[in-house]
Design a protein around this motif. Structure first.
Motif, mmCIF file in Angstrom:
data_model
loop_
_atom_site.group_PDB
_atom_site.id
_atom_site.type_symbol
_atom_site.label_atom_id
_atom_site.label_comp_id
_atom_site.label_asym_id
_atom_site.label_seq_id
_atom_site.Cartn_x
_atom_site.Cartn_y
_atom_site.Cartn_z
ATOM 1 N N PRO A 98 0.659 -1.144 -0.051
ATOM 2 C CA PRO A 98 -0.047 -0.123 0.065
ATOM 3 C C PRO A 98 0.746 1.257 -0.120
ATOM 4 O O PRO A 98 2.010 1.405 0.904
ATOM 5 N N ASP A 99 0.661 1.900 -0.726
ATOM 6 C CA ASP A 99 1.284 3.368 -0.875
ATOM 7 C C ASP A 99 2.676 3.476 -1.343
ATOM 8 O O ASP A 99 3.386 4.251 -1.080
ATOM 9 N N ALA A 100 3.030 2.229 -1.609
ATOM 10 C CA ALA A 100 4.595 1.919 -2.206
ATOM 11 C C ALA A 100 4.703 2.494 -3.824
ATOM 12 O O ALA A 100 4.012 2.152 -4.287
ATOM 13 N N VAL A 101 5.909 2.947 -3.692
ATOM 14 C CA VAL A 101 6.431 3.367 -5.011
ATOM 15 C C VAL A 101 7.304 2.563 -5.497
ATOM 16 O O VAL A 101 8.457 2.514 -5.018
ATOM 17 N N ILE A 102 7.075 1.657 -6.749
ATOM 18 C CA ILE A 102 7.920 0.928 -7.508
ATOM 19 C C ILE A 102 8.010 0.862 -8.910
ATOM 20 O O ILE A 102 6.933 1.092 -9.561
ATOM 21 N N LEU A 103 9.166 1.243 -9.344
ATOM 22 C CA LEU A 103 9.198 1.455 -11.046
ATOM 23 C C LEU A 103 10.171 -0.168 -11.252
ATOM 24 O O LEU A 103 11.004 -0.422 -10.631
ATOM 25 N N VAL A 104 9.255 -0.627 -12.383
ATOM 26 C CA VAL A 104 9.880 -1.804 -13.101
ATOM 27 C C VAL A 104 10.246 -1.299 -14.590
ATOM 28 O O VAL A 104 9.450 -0.848 -15.402
ATOM 29 N N ASN A 105 11.543 -1.425 -14.786
ATOM 30 C CA ASN A 105 11.992 -0.712 -16.237
ATOM 31 C C ASN A 105 11.443 0.617 -16.592
ATOM 32 O O ASN A 105 11.031 0.825 -17.612
ATOM 33 N N HIS A 116 12.217 -10.369 -14.552
ATOM 34 C CA HIS A 116 12.898 -11.242 -15.611
ATOM 35 C C HIS A 116 14.459 -10.767 -15.363
ATOM 36 O O HIS A 116 14.657 -9.600 -14.661
ATOM 37 N N HIS A 117 15.452 -11.447 -15.845
ATOM 38 C CA HIS A 117 16.798 -11.252 -15.630
ATOM 39 C C HIS A 117 17.338 -9.912 -16.507
ATOM 40 O O HIS A 117 16.756 -9.705 -17.344
ATOM 41 N N ASN A 118 17.913 -8.986 -15.706
ATOM 42 C CA ASN A 118 18.390 -7.772 -15.892
ATOM 43 C C ASN A 118 17.371 -6.566 -15.992
ATOM 44 O O ASN A 118 17.577 -5.613 -16.569
ATOM 45 N N ASP A 119 16.062 -6.934 -15.373
ATOM 46 C CA ASP A 119 15.009 -6.000 -15.010
ATOM 47 C C ASP A 119 15.635 -5.114 -14.244
ATOM 48 O O ASP A 119 16.240 -5.363 -13.500
ATOM 49 N N MET A 154 21.442 4.062 -18.348
ATOM 50 C CA MET A 154 20.336 3.310 -19.068
ATOM 51 C C MET A 154 19.118 3.303 -18.313
ATOM 52 O O MET A 154 18.044 3.619 -18.918
ATOM 53 N N ALA A 155 19.201 2.884 -16.925
ATOM 54 C CA ALA A 155 17.987 2.663 -16.166
ATOM 55 C C ALA A 155 17.396 4.139 -15.906
ATOM 56 O O ALA A 155 16.239 4.313 -15.781
ATOM 57 N N GLN A 157 17.525 6.727 -17.920
ATOM 58 C CA GLN A 157 16.937 7.261 -19.252
ATOM 59 C C GLN A 157 15.381 6.530 -19.671
ATOM 60 O O GLN A 157 14.595 7.070 -19.943
ATOM 61 N N GLU A 158 15.326 5.131 -19.241
ATOM 62 C CA GLU A 158 14.264 4.708 -19.361
ATOM 63 C C GLU A 158 13.188 5.212 -18.486
ATOM 64 O O GLU A 158 11.947 5.434 -18.710
ATOM 65 N N ILE A 159 13.615 5.564 -17.206
ATOM 66 C CA ILE A 159 12.736 6.520 -15.999
ATOM 67 C C ILE A 159 12.398 7.714 -16.665
ATOM 68 O O ILE A 159 11.048 8.062 -16.675
ATOM 69 N N LEU A 160 13.321 8.560 -17.236
ATOM 70 C CA LEU A 160 12.978 9.539 -18.074
ATOM 71 C C LEU A 160 12.068 9.615 -19.351
ATOM 72 O O LEU A 160 11.234 10.518 -19.325
ATOM 73 N N MET A 161 12.091 8.589 -20.045
ATOM 74 C CA MET A 161 11.330 8.574 -21.143
ATOM 75 C C MET A 161 9.827 8.312 -20.640
ATOM 76 O O MET A 161 8.984 8.722 -21.339
ATOM 77 N N SER A 162 9.370 7.742 -19.381
ATOM 78 C CA SER A 162 8.251 7.448 -19.183
ATOM 79 C C SER A 162 7.595 8.851 -18.707
ATOM 80 O O SER A 162 6.318 8.828 -18.547
ATOM 81 N N THR A 163 8.551 9.871 -18.194
ATOM 82 C CA THR A 163 7.989 11.060 -17.833
ATOM 83 C C THR A 163 7.432 11.997 -19.121
ATOM 84 O O THR A 163 6.583 12.911 -18.874
#
Length: 417
Positions: A98-105, A116-119, A154-155, A157-163
């Motif tokens: 609850p109320d947790a922030v988790i980003l995957v890829n 998965h491997h390297n996520d 790399m990690a 940048q993908e967070i940045l792309m999602s913004t």
């Protein structure tokens, strides 16, 4: 003395060997056990933190107030039950609490998600890890599938792309520089907002991109951070360097909070979450085109004042008036081709008449500008009120006009408020 020294040396050797043996056992365990390893901005600090998943259920959370999770994380916005990871039959699944922030890829999850491997997995604002999945890794090796080396950039940048601030198509040199700036600022901004919430600071930080056309002195689109007071909506704009300098004090305050310090407040001038209402802020800008001055014409116009987000904040009323070197108006002296002025004295007046319709929260207002190739910034007087009469007059004289007079045809003067 010699025996004592030899005994201590032997003990040190045994301790060192024991440590080396334990490290070897742990590395062997890592090869066959699903786990997370940390990503750091400094590559030398990668894989310094490893969290192994035991078979079955693994609880991830903070270890405050007697909480005893399988994997303990400390930091801003890490909750008691931040995540549950199930490791069963070569399948790893993560479920946010609850109320947790988790980003995957790079994308926030709100339901159980297969890993998965390297996520890449980020917990809250600043815990960034990579998944090691031995079964999938061995399968890739067996099938000779190449594995991409995961990096911090790399990690991020993908967070940045999602913004939505940048896209994968941004490939120019300036685009790359902008992405690098955002990668540096965004993690700190997320952490700053989390700390502000934890400490009860009624401010929020937002990233904003400012183009050279909006703010004088910029050579490319640059990253700025806006701090907004949630009580009165007052705003301040910091460049990335100013913001990053503030984050050090924010971290110190949060560490004191975690250590149980009752009062983490600072004097206002040292508080990174405070800024005086008297601090000068960028209200907006206009582009004033001096085409009329090139033809010795009277011209008056009302220009929209737009802020860094392109929002109209009011209107600025200006005039161009042809004159002599003493500022006396010259009427009916129109020239069809500005080249006719070359070699002659050329004078005109820039008159900043007033501004209208500014938000009432702004107190003293002034205009400043730099005309053509001038190095010094010219400023009007500071006047109070949302409907401000400047009646600012400047006579601009060129004793002998050159071909630079053609700037008046194609160029513009940038006025900021």
């Amino acid at each position: 003395m010699d025996d004592t020294w030899k005994q201590k040396l032997e003990e040190a050797k045994r301790a060192s060997q024991q440590e080396a043996d334990e490290q070897t056992k742990f590395e062997e365990k890592r090869k066959v056990t699903p786990h997370l390893w940390n990503l750091n901005e400094d590559p030398a600090l990668n894989e310094r933190i490893v969290h192994c998943f035991t078979a079955g259920s693994n609880q991830i959370g903070n270890d405050r107030d007697g909480n005893n999770p399988t994997i303990a994380l400390r930091g801003v916005k890490i909750t008691k039950d931040h995540a549950q990871v199930k490791n069963k039959k070569n399948k790893i699944t993560i479920k946010p609490g609850p109320d947790a922030v988790i980003l995957v890829n790079g994308k926030q999850i709100d339901k159980p998600t297969r890993l998965h491997h390297n996520d890449r997995v980020q917990f809250a604002a600043n815990h960034l890890y990579v998944v090691y999945h031995p079964y999938e890794h061995d399968k890739n090796v067996k099938e000779k599938k190449p594995e991409t080396k995961v990096t911090y950039d790399m990690a991020q940048q993908e967070i940045l792309m999602s913004t939505g601030l940048v896209s994968a198509d941004d490939k120019s040199k300036t685009d790359i520089l902008l992405q690098e700036d955002l990668i540096e600022v965004l993690p700190k901004l997320n952490e700053a907002n989390a700390i502000a919430e934890a400490l009860g600071k009624k401010v929020i930080f937002e990233v904003t991109l400012v183009a050279p056309a909006v703010m004088d002195g910029l050579t490319r689109t640059s990253v700025f951070v806006k701090m907004r007071n949630l009580r009165n909506n007052h705003e301040w704009l910091f460049d990335s360097k100013q913001f990053l300098e503030r984050t050090y004090a924010m971290g110190d305050m949060y560490n004191e909070y975690l250590e149980g310090v009752q009062n983490t407040t600072r004097p206002q001038e040292e508080d990174p979450f405070w800024e005086s209402d008297e601090t000068e802020v960028f209200l907006g800008s206009v582009h004033l085109f001096p085409l009329a001055a090139a033809h010795l014409m009277d011209y008056e116009e009302a220009l929209p004042i737009t802020n860094h987000q392109g929002i109209q904040m009011g209107k600025l009323y200006c005039k161009w008036v042809p004159c002599d070197a003493n500022g006396n108006d010259i009427l009916a002296n129109y020239v069809d081709d500005p080249d006719e002025l070359i070699g002659k004295e050329h004078s005109f007046k820039l008159i900043i008449v007033n501004v209208r319709g500014l938000p009432s929260r702004f107190g003293l207002v002034r205009c400043q500008y730099r005309f053509f190739v001038e190095k010094e910034i010219s400023k009007s007087l500071e006047i109070a009120g949302p409907h401000t009469d400047f009646n600012y007059v400047r006579v601009i004289t060129k004793q002998k006009a050159t071909r630079q007079v053609r700037f008046l045809l194609d160029g513009y003067t940038f006025i900021r408020n």
